[in-house]
Design an enzyme around this catalytic site. Structure first.
Site, PDB file in Angstrom:
ATOM      1  N   GLY A 198       0.869  -1.313  -0.039  1.00 33.80           N
ATOM      2  CA  GLY A 198       0.087   0.082  -0.049  1.00 33.80           C
ATOM      3  C   GLY A 198       0.707   1.500   0.234  1.00 33.80           C
ATOM      4  O   GLY A 198       0.514   2.235  -0.622  1.00 33.80           O
ATOM      5  N   TYR A 219      -3.462   6.471   7.870  1.00 35.00           N
ATOM      6  CA  TYR A 219      -2.411   5.635   7.658  1.00 35.00           C
ATOM      7  C   TYR A 219      -2.372   5.342   5.973  1.00 35.00           C
ATOM      8  O   TYR A 219      -3.351   4.757   5.723  1.00 35.00           O
ATOM      9  CB  TYR A 219      -2.178   4.356   8.403  1.00 35.00           C
ATOM     10  CG  TYR A 219      -1.038   3.485   8.060  1.00 35.00           C
ATOM     11  CD1 TYR A 219      -0.205   3.790   8.970  1.00 35.00           C
ATOM     12  CD2 TYR A 219      -1.052   2.795   6.929  1.00 35.00           C
ATOM     13  CE1 TYR A 219       1.229   3.098   8.885  1.00 35.00           C
ATOM     14  CE2 TYR A 219      -0.006   1.940   6.726  1.00 35.00           C
ATOM     15  CZ  TYR A 219       1.190   2.165   7.681  1.00 35.00           C
ATOM     16  OH  TYR A 219       2.532   1.560   7.386  1.00 35.00           O
ATOM     17  N   VAL A 241      -6.587  -0.095   0.865  1.00 27.72           N
ATOM     18  CA  VAL A 241      -5.462  -1.161   1.135  1.00 27.72           C
ATOM     19  C   VAL A 241      -5.898  -2.202   2.146  1.00 27.72           C
ATOM     20  O   VAL A 241      -5.651  -3.348   1.996  1.00 27.72           O
ATOM     21  CB  VAL A 241      -4.317  -0.418   1.499  1.00 27.72           C
ATOM     22  CG1 VAL A 241      -3.192  -1.398   1.872  1.00 27.72           C
ATOM     23  CG2 VAL A 241      -3.636   0.524   0.074  1.00 27.72           C
ATOM     24  N   THR A 261      12.318  -3.100  -9.287  1.00 31.12           N
ATOM     25  CA  THR A 261      12.392  -4.190 -10.028  1.00 31.12           C
ATOM     26  C   THR A 261      11.424  -5.206 -10.231  1.00 31.12           C
ATOM     27  O   THR A 261      11.205  -5.808 -11.215  1.00 31.12           O
ATOM     28  CB  THR A 261      13.930  -4.781  -9.914  1.00 31.12           C
ATOM     29  OG1 THR A 261      14.850  -3.592  -9.934  1.00 31.12           O
ATOM     30  CG2 THR A 261      14.461  -5.802 -10.954  1.00 31.12           C
TER      31      THR A 261
END
Length: 444
Positions: free
Chosen positions: A117, A144, A246, A301
């Site tokens: 998240g 949050y 999330v 990546t």
């Protein structure tokens, strides 16, 4: 592995795992898990009412997710979508676009695939700033949105704990009918929306970022009309609305999306935690002009790796099927009813419950005893005692026990878990847990 081995493992954990990522409330060491149960070394079973902070939202070791992971791991087509694509990444993005409603007349949409998240919200915020050319973000106290970077710096819960706020963030109170900042529950919504209107009228705000139910801030359920009011203000002032799903999305609140409770459609939606079925996976879904530019500006990546994407697709199949969402609504109602029965009882801890609130299987139990420090200590002792008795649950905002079990939990498990949690409250009230026992576990 014996209980002694578990103690040794806990000691090894403390000596090698970085303190910056340890949030501990009791000496939990789990060896295996299945469904809504974690198993300690030696075989003791614990009912998991946290689901690893909802990351295992569909249960530990869910068969279809495990099968998808195993199949994807046999001959994976690389480990990234940065410089090449693969079928599961494209299909996952397409399925997310189908699952998340689009605003009427909205332009093409895109999906950012991330790890958590935190990066999903970071990308959403930076994209909104780039698309609008505006610097400011409107967020909410005790919210949050992530544990690092920009997402952390617009998270009120972190800023109140000493993290430096983003230079261009404005925090407003999150409307709390139980503890209204105005002193009057009937005026709290109007006050927050008036403040938001004045802030957005300055014409400098790129986006409002908001949780439809504020989780780590204390399981705060806002008044009806909160998200709808923000939606109307964003439309009036040309501001984008980011809804952070999330922790509460993908069926947890008894609906596929928590924003459905207020009948709105956001511009940008962020997902994470349960989306990966226990693996690192997040997503940001929003307009192409928010998520396409600047090109190659959000690079990690292994984002979009085929194993996480396969897990995510298995999760979405469960969500589309709908049984877990329906179970969340039913088991959430059961959970709230059993806790209400306890509140009406004459047991030692019943009078210490100040409120029970939530949607579906995102439920908060607020404990109050004396001043705030006393209440926080009581709550810490309660979750410690619950672990001793066989339940995993954690506190948020100090004095609220967050109950977010897997959406697949059974009625029998809910009944047994509530019996343990209420006994733990009684025992904490009676002084069964000492200050010394909880002292090693710093919590938040």
């Amino acid at each position: 592995m014996s209980t002694t081995d578990a103690a040794r493992l806990a000691a090894r954990d403390e000596s090698v795992i970085a303190g910056v990522q340890r949030l501990r409330f009791f000496p939990l060491v789990a060896e295996t898990g299945r469904g809504s149960v974690l198993v300690e070394p030696g075989g003791r079973e614990l009912i998991d009412l946290s689901a690893s902070w909802t990351a295992s939202g569909f249960g530990h070791g869910e068969a279809s997710i495990a099968a998808a992971i195993a199949h994807a791991a046999i001959a994976p087509p690389g480990s990234s979508v940065l410089s090449g694509s693969h079928p599961d990444a494209v299909a996952l993005a397409e399925e997310l676009l189908d699952l998340i409603p689009s605003r009427l007349g909205a332009a093409d949409r895109r999906v950012y695939l991330g790890h958590a998240g935190t990066d999903a919200n970071d990308v959403a915020i930076r994209g909104c700033r780039a698309a609008t050319g505006r610097p400011r973000i409107l967020a909410f106290e005790n919210g949050y949105h992530g544990g690092l970077g920009t997402a952390q710096r617009v998270s009120g819960v972190h800023v109140s704990a000493g993290v430096t706020a983003d230079a261009a963030v404005t925090f407003l109170p999150y409307p709390d009918p139980h503890r209204p900042h105005t002193g009057d529950a009937s005026t709290v919504l109007g006050d927050v929306l008036d403040r938001a209107d004045r802030e957005l009228a300055r014409g400098e705000t790129a986006a409002v970022i908001v949780e439809p139910l504020q989780s780590d801030g204390g399981l705060i359920v806002p008044p009806e009309g909160f998200l709808a009011g923000l939606r109307a203000l964003c439309d009036r002032h040309g501001t984008l609305l980011i809804v952070d799903e999330v922790k509460v999305g993908l069926g947890r609140t008894g609906r596929t999306h928590a924003f459905e409770h207020d009948g709105v459609v956001p511009d940008v939606v962020t997902l994470g935690k349960a989306l990966g079925g226990g693996l690192p996976l997040s997503a940001t879904i929003g307009p192409a002009d928010v998520l396409d530019h600047p090109v190659a500006s959000a690079l990690m990546t292994t984002t979009g790796n085929p194993i996480s994407c396969a897990a995510g697709r298995a999760v979405l199949r469960i969500v589309r099927e709908g049984a877990a969402t329906a179970n969340a609504a039913q088991r959430g109602a059961q959970l709230a009813a059993l806790l209400s029965d306890y509140v009406r009882s004459r047991r030692p801890g019943a009078e210490l419950i100040d409120d029970v609130r939530g949607w579906g299987l995102s439920v908060g139990v607020e404990l109050v005893s004396g001043d705030r420090a006393d209440s926080d200590a009581l709550t810490a002792k309660t979750v410690y005692r619950a672990w001793q008795l066989g339940v995993i649950a954690y506190p948020v905002r100090g004095n609220v026990i967050e109950l977010t079990p897997p959406l697949t939990i059974s009625a029998d498990s809910i009944e047994r878990a509530v019996a343990i949690v209420t006994t733990a409250i009684d025992d904490a009230a009676l002084g069964v847990v000492s200050d010394d026992e909880i002292a090693p576990y710093q919590g938040w």
